[in-house]
Design a protein around this motif. Structure first.
Motif, PDB file in Angstrom:
ATOM      1  N   LEU A 290       0.820  -1.216   0.000  1.00  0.00           N
ATOM      2  CA  LEU A 290       0.000   0.000   0.000  1.00  0.00           C
ATOM      3  C   LEU A 290       0.847   1.256   0.000  1.00  0.00           C
ATOM      4  O   LEU A 290       0.448   2.284  -0.575  1.00  0.00           O
ATOM      5  CB  LEU A 290      -0.949  -0.011   1.203  1.00  0.00           C
ATOM      6  N   GLY A 291       2.026   1.195   0.621  1.00  0.00           N
ATOM      7  CA  GLY A 291       2.924   2.348   0.591  1.00  0.00           C
ATOM      8  C   GLY A 291       3.332   2.691  -0.827  1.00  0.00           C
ATOM      9  O   GLY A 291       3.443   3.867  -1.193  1.00  0.00           O
ATOM     10  N   ALA A 292       3.540   1.670  -1.652  1.00  0.00           N
ATOM     11  CA  ALA A 292       3.894   1.902  -3.053  1.00  0.00           C
ATOM     12  C   ALA A 292       2.744   2.574  -3.797  1.00  0.00           C
ATOM     13  O   ALA A 292       2.964   3.433  -4.657  1.00  0.00           O
ATOM     14  CB  ALA A 292       4.257   0.579  -3.716  1.00  0.00           C
ATOM     15  N   VAL A 293       1.511   2.201  -3.456  1.00  0.00           N
ATOM     16  CA  VAL A 293       0.349   2.834  -4.086  1.00  0.00           C
ATOM     17  C   VAL A 293       0.270   4.307  -3.691  1.00  0.00           C
ATOM     18  O   VAL A 293       0.022   5.181  -4.530  1.00  0.00           O
ATOM     19  CB  VAL A 293      -0.948   2.100  -3.695  1.00  0.00           C
ATOM     20  N   VAL A 294       0.478   4.579  -2.412  1.00  0.00           N
ATOM     21  CA  VAL A 294       0.437   5.966  -1.922  1.00  0.00           C
ATOM     22  C   VAL A 294       1.498   6.810  -2.624  1.00  0.00           C
ATOM     23  O   VAL A 294       1.220   7.928  -3.075  1.00  0.00           O
ATOM     24  CB  VAL A 294       0.636   6.002  -0.391  1.00  0.00           C
ATOM     25  N   ARG A 295       2.712   6.282  -2.725  1.00  0.00           N
ATOM     26  CA  ARG A 295       3.791   7.024  -3.386  1.00  0.00           C
ATOM     27  C   ARG A 295       3.479   7.272  -4.859  1.00  0.00           C
ATOM     28  O   ARG A 295       3.705   8.373  -5.384  1.00  0.00           O
ATOM     29  CB  ARG A 295       5.113   6.269  -3.235  1.00  0.00           C
ATOM     30  N   THR A 296       2.942   6.273  -5.516  1.00  0.00           N
ATOM     31  CA  THR A 296       2.579   6.426  -6.928  1.00  0.00           C
ATOM     32  C   THR A 296       1.435   7.417  -7.078  1.00  0.00           C
ATOM     33  O   THR A 296       1.400   8.202  -8.030  1.00  0.00           O
ATOM     34  CB  THR A 296       2.185   5.070  -7.532  1.00  0.00           C
ATOM     35  N   GLY A 297       0.505   7.392  -6.126  1.00  0.00           N
ATOM     36  CA  GLY A 297      -0.590   8.351  -6.154  1.00  0.00           C
ATOM     37  C   GLY A 297      -0.100   9.781  -6.045  1.00  0.00           C
ATOM     38  O   GLY A 297      -0.584  10.670  -6.760  1.00  0.00           O
ATOM     39  N   ARG A 298       0.861  10.003  -5.171  1.00  0.00           N
ATOM     40  CA  ARG A 298       1.418  11.354  -5.028  1.00  0.00           C
ATOM     41  C   ARG A 298       2.079  11.798  -6.332  1.00  0.00           C
ATOM     42  O   ARG A 298       1.932  12.948  -6.758  1.00  0.00           O
ATOM     43  CB  ARG A 298       2.424  11.377  -3.890  1.00  0.00           C
ATOM     44  N   GLU A 299       2.818  10.889  -6.965  1.00  0.00           N
ATOM     45  CA  GLU A 299       3.471  11.213  -8.234  1.00  0.00           C
ATOM     46  C   GLU A 299       2.448  11.531  -9.323  1.00  0.00           C
ATOM     47  O   GLU A 299       2.727  12.339 -10.217  1.00  0.00           O
ATOM     48  CB  GLU A 299       4.339  10.038  -8.684  1.00  0.00           C
ATOM     49  N   SER A 300       1.289  10.925  -9.227  1.00  0.00           N
ATOM     50  CA  SER A 300       0.261  11.080 -10.263  1.00  0.00           C
ATOM     51  C   SER A 300      -0.807  12.097  -9.892  1.00  0.00           C
ATOM     52  O   SER A 300      -1.754  12.299 -10.653  1.00  0.00           O
ATOM     53  CB  SER A 300      -0.406   9.721 -10.528  1.00  0.00           C
ATOM     54  N   GLY A 301      -0.679  12.711  -8.715  1.00  0.00           N
ATOM     55  CA  GLY A 301      -1.669  13.693  -8.286  1.00  0.00           C
ATOM     56  C   GLY A 301      -2.985  13.101  -7.848  1.00  0.00           C
ATOM     57  O   GLY A 301      -4.024  13.760  -7.915  1.00  0.00           O
ATOM     58  N   VAL A 302      -2.961  11.837  -7.386  1.00  0.00           N
ATOM     59  CA  VAL A 302      -4.180  11.156  -6.925  1.00  0.00           C
ATOM     60  C   VAL A 302      -4.104  10.994  -5.408  1.00  0.00           C
ATOM     61  O   VAL A 302      -3.230  10.285  -4.898  1.00  0.00           O
ATOM     62  CB  VAL A 302      -4.338   9.774  -7.586  1.00  0.00           C
ATOM     63  N   PRO A 303      -4.992  11.619  -4.637  1.00  0.00           N
ATOM     64  CA  PRO A 303      -4.949  11.513  -3.174  1.00  0.00           C
ATOM     65  C   PRO A 303      -5.379  10.128  -2.696  1.00  0.00           C
ATOM     66  O   PRO A 303      -6.272   9.501  -3.271  1.00  0.00           O
ATOM     67  CB  PRO A 303      -5.932  12.591  -2.714  1.00  0.00           C
ATOM     68  N   THR A 304      -4.729   9.653  -1.646  1.00  0.00           N
ATOM     69  CA  THR A 304      -5.054   8.349  -1.054  1.00  0.00           C
ATOM     70  C   THR A 304      -5.111   8.460   0.472  1.00  0.00           C
ATOM     71  O   THR A 304      -4.428   7.722   1.187  1.00  0.00           O
ATOM     72  CB  THR A 304      -3.999   7.298  -1.459  1.00  0.00           C
ATOM     73  N   PRO A 305      -5.932   9.356   1.010  1.00  0.00           N
ATOM     74  CA  PRO A 305      -5.940   9.576   2.462  1.00  0.00           C
ATOM     75  C   PRO A 305      -6.381   8.367   3.270  1.00  0.00           C
ATOM     76  O   PRO A 305      -5.886   8.148   4.382  1.00  0.00           O
ATOM     77  CB  PRO A 305      -6.918  10.742   2.625  1.00  0.00           C
ATOM     78  N   LEU A 306      -7.300   7.580   2.726  1.00  0.00           N
ATOM     79  CA  LEU A 306      -7.791   6.423   3.470  1.00  0.00           C
ATOM     80  C   LEU A 306      -6.724   5.331   3.550  1.00  0.00           C
ATOM     81  O   LEU A 306      -6.539   4.710   4.603  1.00  0.00           O
ATOM     82  CB  LEU A 306      -9.058   5.888   2.810  1.00  0.00           C
ATOM     83  N   LEU A 307      -6.017   5.115   2.452  1.00  0.00           N
ATOM     84  CA  LEU A 307      -4.926   4.145   2.475  1.00  0.00           C
ATOM     85  C   LEU A 307      -3.849   4.569   3.468  1.00  0.00           C
ATOM     86  O   LEU A 307      -3.294   3.738   4.191  1.00  0.00           O
ATOM     87  CB  LEU A 307      -4.315   4.000   1.081  1.00  0.00           C
ATOM     88  N   GLU A 308      -3.559   5.861   3.522  1.00  0.00           N
ATOM     89  CA  GLU A 308      -2.545   6.359   4.451  1.00  0.00           C
ATOM     90  C   GLU A 308      -2.975   6.127   5.894  1.00  0.00           C
ATOM     91  O   GLU A 308      -2.155   5.758   6.750  1.00  0.00           O
ATOM     92  CB  GLU A 308      -2.286   7.836   4.189  1.00  0.00           C
ATOM     93  N   ALA A 309      -4.248   6.323   6.178  1.00  0.00           N
ATOM     94  CA  ALA A 309      -4.751   6.076   7.534  1.00  0.00           C
ATOM     95  C   ALA A 309      -4.697   4.590   7.872  1.00  0.00           C
ATOM     96  O   ALA A 309      -4.364   4.208   9.008  1.00  0.00           O
ATOM     97  CB  ALA A 309      -6.179   6.604   7.659  1.00  0.00           C
ATOM     98  N   LEU A 310      -5.007   3.742   6.915  1.00  0.00           N
ATOM     99  CA  LEU A 310      -4.936   2.295   7.119  1.00  0.00           C
ATOM    100  C   LEU A 310      -3.494   1.862   7.399  1.00  0.00           C
ATOM    101  O   LEU A 310      -3.239   1.059   8.298  1.00  0.00           O
ATOM    102  CB  LEU A 310      -5.478   1.575   5.879  1.00  0.00           C
ATOM    103  N   ILE A 311      -2.551   2.416   6.644  1.00  0.00           N
ATOM    104  CA  ILE A 311      -1.141   2.107   6.865  1.00  0.00           C
ATOM    105  C   ILE A 311      -0.719   2.485   8.282  1.00  0.00           C
ATOM    106  O   ILE A 311      -0.012   1.739   8.967  1.00  0.00           O
ATOM    107  CB  ILE A 311      -0.262   2.828   5.829  1.00  0.00           C
ATOM    108  N   ARG A 312      -1.166   3.666   8.744  1.00  0.00           N
ATOM    109  CA  ARG A 312      -0.819   4.085  10.105  1.00  0.00           C
ATOM    110  C   ARG A 312      -1.349   3.102  11.134  1.00  0.00           C
ATOM    111  O   ARG A 312      -0.658   2.769  12.114  1.00  0.00           O
ATOM    112  CB  ARG A 312      -1.369   5.496  10.372  1.00  0.00           C
ATOM    113  N   GLN A 313      -2.563   2.629  10.959  1.00  0.00           N
ATOM    114  CA  GLN A 313      -3.121   1.673  11.908  1.00  0.00           C
ATOM    115  C   GLN A 313      -2.327   0.361  11.916  1.00  0.00           C
ATOM    116  O   GLN A 313      -2.068  -0.209  12.984  1.00  0.00           O
ATOM    117  CB  GLN A 313      -4.592   1.390  11.586  1.00  0.00           C
TER     118      GLN A 313
END
Length: 292
Positions: free
Chosen positions: A233-256
């Motif tokens: 999921l971290g790879a998805v978040v990083r790719t999302g940032r590069e592509s301008g796609v927000p992934t706030p829910l995935l980031e919260a899941l990663i934190r948990q």
């Protein structure tokens, strides 16, 4: 025979890499001296490990693969296989080379319904969307099927998968479905009821498995070790940032997940409730009776 890396001698034309995603770089560096110049590494892993392997041994020496059967390592030489699931192999550029056909032949000895594809990244990205659901189920002590079936958390599950699908769409990935998971059902343009129908199909698939809980859950609850969450999921978040796609829910899941790894959070249904109440998950509603 099973050997440690330091005990291996010689070079081989074909290596199947089956380590956890976050061990990919270290394992590839260990095997690289034992790979022939015209040899290839087959990434039998979850995630986008092919990209890391290719950086070390070269893209021309990397073959992609996707698997979804259920299995657990119980001890040295003891593997519990819970069910049959998709097995797919393909060249990174989609070519039908003699070597990938040979790998396909070998994989069919294990899974007769294995698939030779020209779109292996379509499967790998779709599995990341499914992985988002599996990481969410591991926040609880419930089985995969029970967590996916829970109606109170259906909207959350759909929103998690949608974030991954949105990132894949931004990268022009042509997603592929498997074993009841239809990634297109979680896109913003999907027909009403499609996502719930796919979740229902996943419940059926997982009810038929002797592997009731994910490997993620086992890492957290049994082995008490680091999961693959950053590599997946971290790879998805990083790719999302590069592509301008927000992934706030995935980031919260990663934190948990990190908090559970650190012993700062217990597994339980309340974790899903906390994510749902965070305001990060859009409410995805469907007409009554749309779920199969």
């Amino acid at each position: 025979a099973a050997l440690q890396a330091k005990e291996i001698t010689g070079a081989f034309p074909l290596v199947f890499l089956c380590v956890k995603a976050h061990h990919t770089q270290a394992a590839t560096r260990q095997l690289a001296p034992h790979l022939t110049l015209d040899g290839a590494v087959v990434s039998v892993q979850n995630g986008l490990c092919e990209l890391e392997i290719a950086e070390i041994v070269g893209r021309e020496r990397t073959i992609g693969a996707f698997v979804n059967f259920g299995a657990d390592y119980l001890g040295p030489g003891v593997i519990h296989r819970g069910n049959r699931g998709s097995v797919v192999v393909g060249e990174l550029d989609g070519g039908r080379t003699p070597r990938v056909k040979e790998v396909f032949r070998l994989l069919r000895m294990f899974e007769p319904d294995a698939v030779l594809t020209d779109n292996v990244f379509g499967y790998l990205w779709a599995k990341l969307a499914y992985a988002a659901l599996l990481f969410a189920t591991a926040l609880t002590d419930a089985s995969i099927a029970d967590a996916l079936e829970a109606r109170d958390h259906r909207s959350l599950m759909k929103a998690l998968a949608r974030e991954v699908v949105d990132v894949a769409a931004a990268r022009d990935v042509r997603l592929e479905g498997f074993d009841g998971f239809d990634p297109h059902a979680f896109s913003s343009g999907a027909s009403p009821g499609a996502a719930s129908g796919s979740l229902d199909d996943l419940v059926v698939f997982n009810r038929g498995s002797a592997k009731t809980h994910s490997g993620i859950w086992r890492d957290l609850a049994v082995r008490k070790r680091q999961t693959e969450v950053d590599a997946h999921l971290g790879a998805v978040v990083r790719t999302g940032r590069e592509s301008g796609v927000p992934t706030p829910l995935l980031e919260a899941l990663i934190r948990q997940i990190h908090e559970i790894e650190a012993g700062e959070r217990e597994q339980g249904w309340e974790n899903l409730g906390e994510l749902a109440a965070s305001g990060l998950a859009p409410r995805i509603t469907e007409p009554r009776g749309s779920s199969r």
